[in-house]
Design a protein around this motif. Sequence first.
Motif, mmCIF file in Angstrom:
data_model
loop_
_atom_site.group_PDB
_atom_site.id
_atom_site.type_symbol
_atom_site.label_atom_id
_atom_site.label_comp_id
_atom_site.label_asym_id
_atom_site.label_seq_id
_atom_site.Cartn_x
_atom_site.Cartn_y
_atom_site.Cartn_z
ATOM 1 N N VAL A 170 4.275 -10.964 -0.543
ATOM 2 C CA VAL A 170 4.599 -12.549 0.111
ATOM 3 C C VAL A 170 6.167 -11.527 0.504
ATOM 4 O O VAL A 170 6.316 -13.025 1.445
ATOM 5 N N ASN A 171 6.368 -10.846 0.441
ATOM 6 C CA ASN A 171 7.957 -9.898 2.032
ATOM 7 C C ASN A 171 6.999 -9.596 3.176
ATOM 8 O O ASN A 171 7.535 -10.210 4.165
ATOM 9 N N GLY A 172 5.883 -9.559 3.195
ATOM 10 C CA GLY A 172 5.042 -9.407 4.819
ATOM 11 C C GLY A 172 5.382 -10.838 4.823
ATOM 12 O O GLY A 172 4.295 -10.733 5.860
ATOM 13 N N GLU A 173 4.889 -11.751 4.172
ATOM 14 C CA GLU A 173 5.110 -13.165 4.487
ATOM 15 C C GLU A 173 6.644 -13.811 5.261
ATOM 16 O O GLU A 173 6.370 -14.911 5.055
ATOM 17 N N MET A 174 7.517 -13.408 4.655
ATOM 18 C CA MET A 174 8.730 -13.583 4.828
ATOM 19 C C MET A 174 8.765 -14.698 3.736
ATOM 20 O O MET A 174 9.657 -15.442 4.136
ATOM 21 N N GLY A 175 8.034 -14.003 3.112
ATOM 22 C CA GLY A 175 8.770 -14.860 1.027
ATOM 23 C C GLY A 175 10.020 -14.842 0.862
ATOM 24 O O GLY A 175 10.687 -13.907 0.400
ATOM 25 N N LEU A 176 10.189 -15.190 -0.481
ATOM 26 C CA LEU A 176 11.121 -14.954 -1.510
ATOM 27 C C LEU A 176 10.999 -13.682 -1.764
ATOM 28 O O LEU A 176 10.133 -13.954 -3.350
ATOM 29 N N ILE A 177 11.358 -13.116 -2.242
ATOM 30 C CA ILE A 177 12.114 -11.714 -3.010
ATOM 31 C C ILE A 177 13.138 -11.620 -3.635
ATOM 32 O O ILE A 177 14.164 -11.475 -2.512
ATOM 33 N N VAL A 178 12.626 -10.613 -4.485
ATOM 34 C CA VAL A 178 13.788 -9.193 -4.722
ATOM 35 C C VAL A 178 14.028 -8.215 -4.283
ATOM 36 O O VAL A 178 13.267 -7.430 -4.340
ATOM 37 N N ALA A 179 15.105 -8.283 -3.600
ATOM 38 C CA ALA A 179 15.412 -6.563 -3.200
ATOM 39 C C ALA A 179 15.199 -5.502 -4.298
ATOM 40 O O ALA A 179 16.578 -5.798 -3.875
ATOM 41 N N ALA A 180 14.996 -5.069 -4.709
ATOM 42 C CA ALA A 180 15.841 -4.152 -5.959
ATOM 43 C C ALA A 180 14.486 -2.818 -5.938
ATOM 44 O O ALA A 180 13.825 -2.255 -6.413
ATOM 45 N N PRO A 181 15.277 -1.787 -5.672
ATOM 46 C CA PRO A 181 16.397 -1.746 -4.264
ATOM 47 C C PRO A 181 16.312 -2.610 -2.961
ATOM 48 O O PRO A 181 17.530 -3.295 -2.296
ATOM 49 N N THR A 182 15.004 -2.380 -2.406
ATOM 50 C CA THR A 182 15.173 -2.958 -0.912
ATOM 51 C C THR A 182 13.677 -3.849 -1.142
ATOM 52 O O THR A 182 13.111 -4.053 -1.929
ATOM 53 N N ALA A 183 13.606 -4.429 -0.025
ATOM 54 C CA ALA A 183 12.224 -5.295 -0.059
ATOM 55 C C ALA A 183 10.976 -4.600 0.181
ATOM 56 O O ALA A 183 10.061 -4.466 -0.205
ATOM 57 N N GLY A 184 11.084 -2.941 1.349
ATOM 58 C CA GLY A 184 9.633 -2.268 0.805
ATOM 59 C C GLY A 184 9.338 -2.135 0.009
ATOM 60 O O GLY A 184 8.382 -1.140 -0.821
ATOM 61 N N SER A 185 10.922 -2.458 -1.283
ATOM 62 C CA SER A 185 10.300 -0.922 -2.794
ATOM 63 C C SER A 185 10.526 -2.594 -3.273
ATOM 64 O O SER A 185 10.520 -2.067 -4.684
ATOM 65 N N SER A 186 10.434 -3.624 -3.023
ATOM 66 C CA SER A 186 10.521 -4.538 -4.183
ATOM 67 C C SER A 186 9.259 -4.777 -5.509
ATOM 68 O O SER A 186 9.586 -5.635 -6.205
ATOM 69 N N GLY A 187 8.644 -4.448 -5.279
ATOM 70 C CA GLY A 187 7.372 -4.719 -5.687
ATOM 71 C C GLY A 187 7.364 -3.745 -6.944
ATOM 72 O O GLY A 187 7.029 -4.312 -8.258
ATOM 73 N N VAL A 188 7.807 -2.626 -7.342
ATOM 74 C CA VAL A 188 7.869 -1.715 -8.121
ATOM 75 C C VAL A 188 8.063 -2.143 -9.610
ATOM 76 O O VAL A 188 7.459 -2.267 -10.828
ATOM 77 N N LEU A 189 9.317 -2.915 -9.787
ATOM 78 C CA LEU A 189 10.531 -3.114 -10.934
ATOM 79 C C LEU A 189 10.173 -4.276 -11.301
ATOM 80 O O LEU A 189 10.077 -4.575 -12.171
ATOM 81 N N PRO A 190 9.046 -5.399 -10.165
ATOM 82 C CA PRO A 190 8.685 -6.593 -11.169
ATOM 83 C C PRO A 190 7.762 -6.231 -11.664
ATOM 84 O O PRO A 190 7.137 -6.826 -12.358
ATOM 85 N N GLY A 191 6.888 -5.526 -10.398
ATOM 86 C CA GLY A 191 5.483 -4.811 -11.317
ATOM 87 C C GLY A 191 5.378 -4.422 -12.850
ATOM 88 O O GLY A 191 4.383 -5.168 -13.939
ATOM 89 N N CYS A 192 6.309 -3.601 -13.193
ATOM 90 C CA CYS A 192 6.451 -2.704 -14.374
ATOM 91 C C CYS A 192 6.798 -3.854 -15.388
ATOM 92 O O CYS A 192 6.365 -3.865 -16.789
ATOM 93 N N LEU A 193 8.162 -4.448 -15.568
ATOM 94 C CA LEU A 193 8.747 -5.251 -15.990
ATOM 95 C C LEU A 193 7.735 -5.655 -16.258
ATOM 96 O O LEU A 193 7.529 -6.909 -18.332
ATOM 97 N N LEU A 194 6.847 -6.557 -15.909
ATOM 98 C CA LEU A 194 6.373 -8.452 -15.862
ATOM 99 C C LEU A 194 5.097 -7.896 -16.800
ATOM 100 O O LEU A 194 5.287 -8.271 -17.732
ATOM 101 N N ALA A 195 4.325 -7.222 -15.886
ATOM 102 C CA ALA A 195 2.861 -6.511 -17.020
ATOM 103 C C ALA A 195 3.637 -6.297 -18.110
ATOM 104 O O ALA A 195 3.309 -6.330 -19.304
ATOM 105 N N VAL A 196 4.647 -5.123 -18.332
ATOM 106 C CA VAL A 196 4.912 -4.642 -19.588
ATOM 107 C C VAL A 196 5.100 -6.054 -20.418
ATOM 108 O O VAL A 196 5.270 -6.149 -21.868
#
Length: 291
Positions: free
Chosen positions: A106-132
């Motif tokens: 999503v970030n790579g196609e300029m979509g809406l993400i939460v930079a947590a803490p940055t755009a380049g690392s924005s997948g880690v926190l949602p990946g962990c929280l949502l899956a668990v």
Amino acid sequence: MDFINGKELLSLCEKYSLPISQIMLKREATLGKSDEEKIYSRLSTSLQIMKDAAHEPIKTPSKSMGGLIGGESQKIVNTATSSRDIALCGETLTRALAYSMAVLEVNGEMGLIVAAPTAGSSGVLPGCLLAVGESKNLGDEALLTGLLNAGAVGYLLMRNASVSGAEAGCQAEVGAASAMAASALTELLGGTPEQCLSAASMAMSNLLGLVCDPIAGLVESPCQSRNAIGTANAFTCAQLSLSGIAHPIPFDEMVEAMYKVGCSLPFELRETALGGNASTPTGCSLCRQKG
């Protein structure tokens, strides 16, 4: 209710017999002069953005603007579903890996993400929280608790070190995100504040020295797969900490060490696309193609 380092945060947790998430909530309410209902409302908005970014590419994949990524998250899900013999990571971690990579799509196609803490690392926190959250049947209220906990760790990293790849390498981006997620998972699964920060410290230690070397200067590759690594790292560190295995280096010392290592990295390895993956013959060829 403010705190400037991990030691002060743990002291407040002990003083008020509260978890990290609730100390962070009170800090935000006090310093932000906002009531808790408004804080939860803003967090709920962020959580929904995370959900959308994690799920949409799996249903409808598309190429990034740079063309280096797109469709990877769907492949993970499809492979895990159709070829169980090679599903090595188990259902929850496999789902977390897919979600973390989806957010980078999503970030790579300029979509809406939460930079947590940055755009380049924005997948880690949602990946962990949502899956668990899905595997443990946790509601949004629990996930918002995870965001608060992660926010406390992210705040301390930004205050006392850096979350910028250009300043301190990918260890400060994916490493920080992994530390935030490890701490959040630890609290969600019943860990103490001490265990949370131990997990965060361990997560930083495991990725210490990770360089920032985006191919063609794009936040696509190896950023996407590193988000998957940060996710797996967070799972590992949370599991170890919850098992009573403590990282020997205190959180505050680990934050300082990470920043010193980051500042010691050559500039070629700090988001300039002049070293590492970016400087390989293939990396240079891809850069010319994108240019």
